[in-house]
Design a protein around this motif. Structure first.
Motif, short mmCIF file in Angstrom:
data_model
loop_
_atom_site.label_atom_id
_atom_site.label_comp_id
_atom_site.label_asym_id
_atom_site.label_seq_id
_atom_site.Cartn_x
_atom_site.Cartn_y
_atom_site.Cartn_z
N ARG A 11 0.90 -1.16 0.00
CA ARG A 11 0.00 0.00 0.00
C ARG A 11 0.93 1.20 0.00
NH1 ARG A 11 -5.37 0.70 0.46
NH2 ARG A 11 -5.53 -1.55 0.87
N GLY A 12 0.86 1.98 -1.09
CA GLY A 12 1.87 3.01 -1.27
C GLY A 12 3.21 2.32 -1.49
N ASN A 13 4.22 2.73 -0.74
CA ASN A 13 5.54 2.13 -0.86
C ASN A 13 5.84 1.14 0.27
OD1 ASN A 13 6.24 3.65 -3.18
ND2 ASN A 13 6.66 5.42 -1.88
N THR A 14 4.82 0.81 1.06
CA THR A 14 5.01 -0.03 2.24
C THR A 14 4.34 -1.39 2.05
OG1 THR A 14 5.05 1.93 3.66
CG2 THR A 14 4.65 -0.19 4.73
N VAL A 15 5.01 -2.45 2.48
CA VAL A 15 4.41 -3.78 2.44
C VAL A 15 3.37 -3.87 3.55
CG1 VAL A 15 4.79 -6.25 2.69
CG2 VAL A 15 6.45 -4.85 1.44
N LEU A 276 2.73 -25.31 -5.88
CA LEU A 276 2.87 -24.37 -4.78
C LEU A 276 1.56 -24.26 -4.02
CD1 LEU A 276 1.47 -21.29 -5.38
CD2 LEU A 276 3.21 -21.32 -7.14
N LYS A 277 1.66 -23.81 -2.78
CA LYS A 277 0.47 -23.53 -1.97
C LYS A 277 0.76 -22.37 -1.03
CE LYS A 277 -2.74 -25.23 1.54
NZ LYS A 277 -3.92 -24.51 0.97
N CYS A 278 -0.14 -21.40 -1.00
CA CYS A 278 -0.08 -20.34 -0.01
C CYS A 278 -0.81 -20.80 1.24
CB CYS A 278 -0.71 -19.06 -0.55
SG CYS A 278 0.40 -18.13 -1.61
N ASP A 279 -0.17 -20.61 2.39
CA ASP A 279 -0.72 -21.12 3.64
C ASP A 279 -2.11 -20.60 3.94
OD1 ASP A 279 1.64 -22.49 4.02
OD2 ASP A 279 2.50 -21.02 5.38
N ASP A 280 -2.36 -19.34 3.57
CA ASP A 280 -3.65 -18.73 3.90
C ASP A 280 -4.70 -18.92 2.82
OD1 ASP A 280 -2.71 -17.04 1.95
OD2 ASP A 280 -2.66 -15.24 3.19
N GLY A 281 -4.37 -19.67 1.76
CA GLY A 281 -5.34 -19.97 0.71
C GLY A 281 -5.64 -18.82 -0.23
N ALA A 282 -4.80 -17.80 -0.25
CA ALA A 282 -5.08 -16.59 -1.03
C ALA A 282 -4.78 -16.77 -2.51
CB ALA A 282 -4.30 -15.40 -0.48
N GLY A 283 -5.81 -16.69 -3.33
CA GLY A 283 -5.63 -16.79 -4.76
C GLY A 283 -4.85 -15.64 -5.35
N ARG A 284 -4.98 -14.45 -4.76
CA ARG A 284 -4.27 -13.29 -5.31
C ARG A 284 -2.76 -13.48 -5.23
NH1 ARG A 284 -5.01 -8.38 -0.84
NH2 ARG A 284 -3.80 -9.33 0.86
N VAL A 315 -2.29 -4.81 -9.94
CA VAL A 315 -2.54 -3.46 -9.44
C VAL A 315 -3.87 -3.45 -8.68
CG1 VAL A 315 -3.00 -1.06 -10.09
CG2 VAL A 315 -1.25 -2.39 -11.31
N MET A 316 -3.86 -2.89 -7.49
CA MET A 316 -5.08 -2.77 -6.69
C MET A 316 -5.54 -1.32 -6.70
SD MET A 316 -4.34 -5.23 -3.41
CE MET A 316 -3.28 -4.01 -2.66
N LYS A 317 -6.83 -1.15 -6.97
CA LYS A 317 -7.41 0.20 -7.02
C LYS A 317 -8.57 0.30 -6.04
CE LYS A 317 -6.15 1.05 -11.86
NZ LYS A 317 -6.65 1.47 -13.20
N ASN A 318 -8.82 1.51 -5.57
CA ASN A 318 -9.98 1.70 -4.69
C ASN A 318 -11.22 1.98 -5.53
OD1 ASN A 318 -9.89 4.41 -5.45
ND2 ASN A 318 -9.09 5.14 -3.50
N GLU A 323 -5.04 3.94 -7.93
CA GLU A 323 -4.15 2.87 -7.55
C GLU A 323 -3.69 3.07 -6.11
OE1 GLU A 323 0.30 1.17 -8.54
OE2 GLU A 323 -0.87 2.01 -10.21
N VAL A 324 -3.87 2.01 -5.30
CA VAL A 324 -3.51 2.11 -3.89
C VAL A 324 -2.40 1.13 -3.49
CG1 VAL A 324 -5.78 2.97 -3.20
CG2 VAL A 324 -5.34 0.49 -3.23
#
Length: 337
Positions: A11-15, A276-284, A315-318, A323-324
């Protein structure tokens, strides 16, 4: 063990968020090319193994008995968006076997594709099993059952000859026992078995090359790969990641998403299988992670740099279209210079 971060959300320049998981790449002999995290822990592959589940459809001769064309074979390995062409093609497969939608035991849900769902609602229609994202796979199961002269009723049950054939194919291709004590029920009601990511990667290396498979199975795998490469829309749908990716890379890469953060694929020209598998199940996160792994290993050709660009980040947008932030692969997965 603590699995490494596979994808980051900024978000912005921060993880802002991190998605941990495990990933592995192997060749068809089982040699490990890359391993991150706990790849021995059993995971449910869910829809990521639909291509392997479709092998008996071709091996048995049922696909040829009913004259299934490449677009229908591609739909048999899909998690589609429920668009009109998907539903029509599922029904067409059933009709070739002398059946109709009443044979499907996957359940009904609104199309995964928003536009398709809105169109269905606007027309005043209720969703049917044909709109289920697994209807192509299930139509393939019905064709398999009829092709071996078995009553398709109950084909989702573990004891039915269809599921017995599917389980046997999965075990033989992955080299992993599919144990009843590590089984569950998938969203579409068929059995699903938890196996290590390492075994899934080996299965897809074999699927992509034919190495370690008998002649009939290797030919079935080849036909499935070619069908998908020629009909990527059938595997997912408009705007979907798998479809967009394989529209660009064609036969060079086969990838398939599964529920709860699982992804599998193969790079036939390199002989590699990926899981591969993401532990939290997140498709993104899994989409970006899979694209990063493919880019890391796929041999470079003219135009590849531009071809991979749309898949490196989301890219994530509000709600105002601003773009956020972005979803991007973590350092451990990024291609090496």
């Amino acid at each position: 063990m603590d699995n490494p971060v596979l994808a980051e959300v900024t978000r912005g320049n921060t993880v802002e968020s991190r998605h941990r998981g495990a990933a592995i790449v192997v060749d068809a002999d089982g040699a490990v090319v890359l391993s991150l995290g706990d790849v021995e822990r059993p995971v449910f592959p869910r829809s990521a193994v639909k291509a392997l589940q479709a092998l008996p459809l071709l091996e048995s001769g049922a696909a040829d008995r009913y004259g299934l064309v490449p677009a229908e074979i591609a739909l048999a390995v899909s998690s589609h968006s429920g668009e009109e062409l998907h539903a029509e093609t599922s029904l067409g497969m059933l009709k070739k076997a002398g059946r109709d939608a009443s044979c499907l035991e996957c359940g009904a849900h609104w199309p995964m594709g928003e536009a398709a769902a809105r169109a269905l609602a606007k027309a005043g229609r209720e969703p049917s099993a044909l709109n289920n994202n697994c209807s192509g796979k299930h139509a393939g199961f019905v064709c398999l059952s009829c092709g071996i002269d078995e009553d398709p009723a109950g084909y989702v049950k573990a004891g039915h000859k269809v599921q017995q054939a599917v389980r046997a194919a999965l075990e033989e291709v992955t080299g992993a026992a599919h144990k009843v004590e590590l089984s569950g029920t998938d969203g579409c009601s068929i059995p699903t078995y938890a196996v290590p990511l390492k075994a899934l990667a080996l299965g897809f290396a074999r699927f992509g090359t034919g190495n370690g498979l008998g002649p009939k199975r290797a030919e079935a795998a080849r036909r499935i790969r070619e069908a998908v490469a020629a009909n990527p829309f059938m595997v997912a749908g408009t705007g979907r990641f798998d479809t967009r990716f394989m529209e660009v890379f064609g036969a060079r890469a086969f990838i398939k998403t599964g529920a709860e953060g699982v992804y599998c694929g193969t790079l036939p020209e390199l002989g590699y299988g990926i899981a591969l598998k993401c532990d939290d199940g997140a498709g993104r996160a899994t989409e970006i992670a899979m694209a990063a792994l493919v880019e890391r290993f796929l041999s470079r050709q003219d135009g590849d740099e531009a071809a991979f660009a749309p898949f490196r980040e989301t890219v994530m947008k509000n709600w105002n279209g601003i773009e956020v932030g972005r979803v991007r692969a973590a350092e451990a997965l990024r291609p090496r210079a």
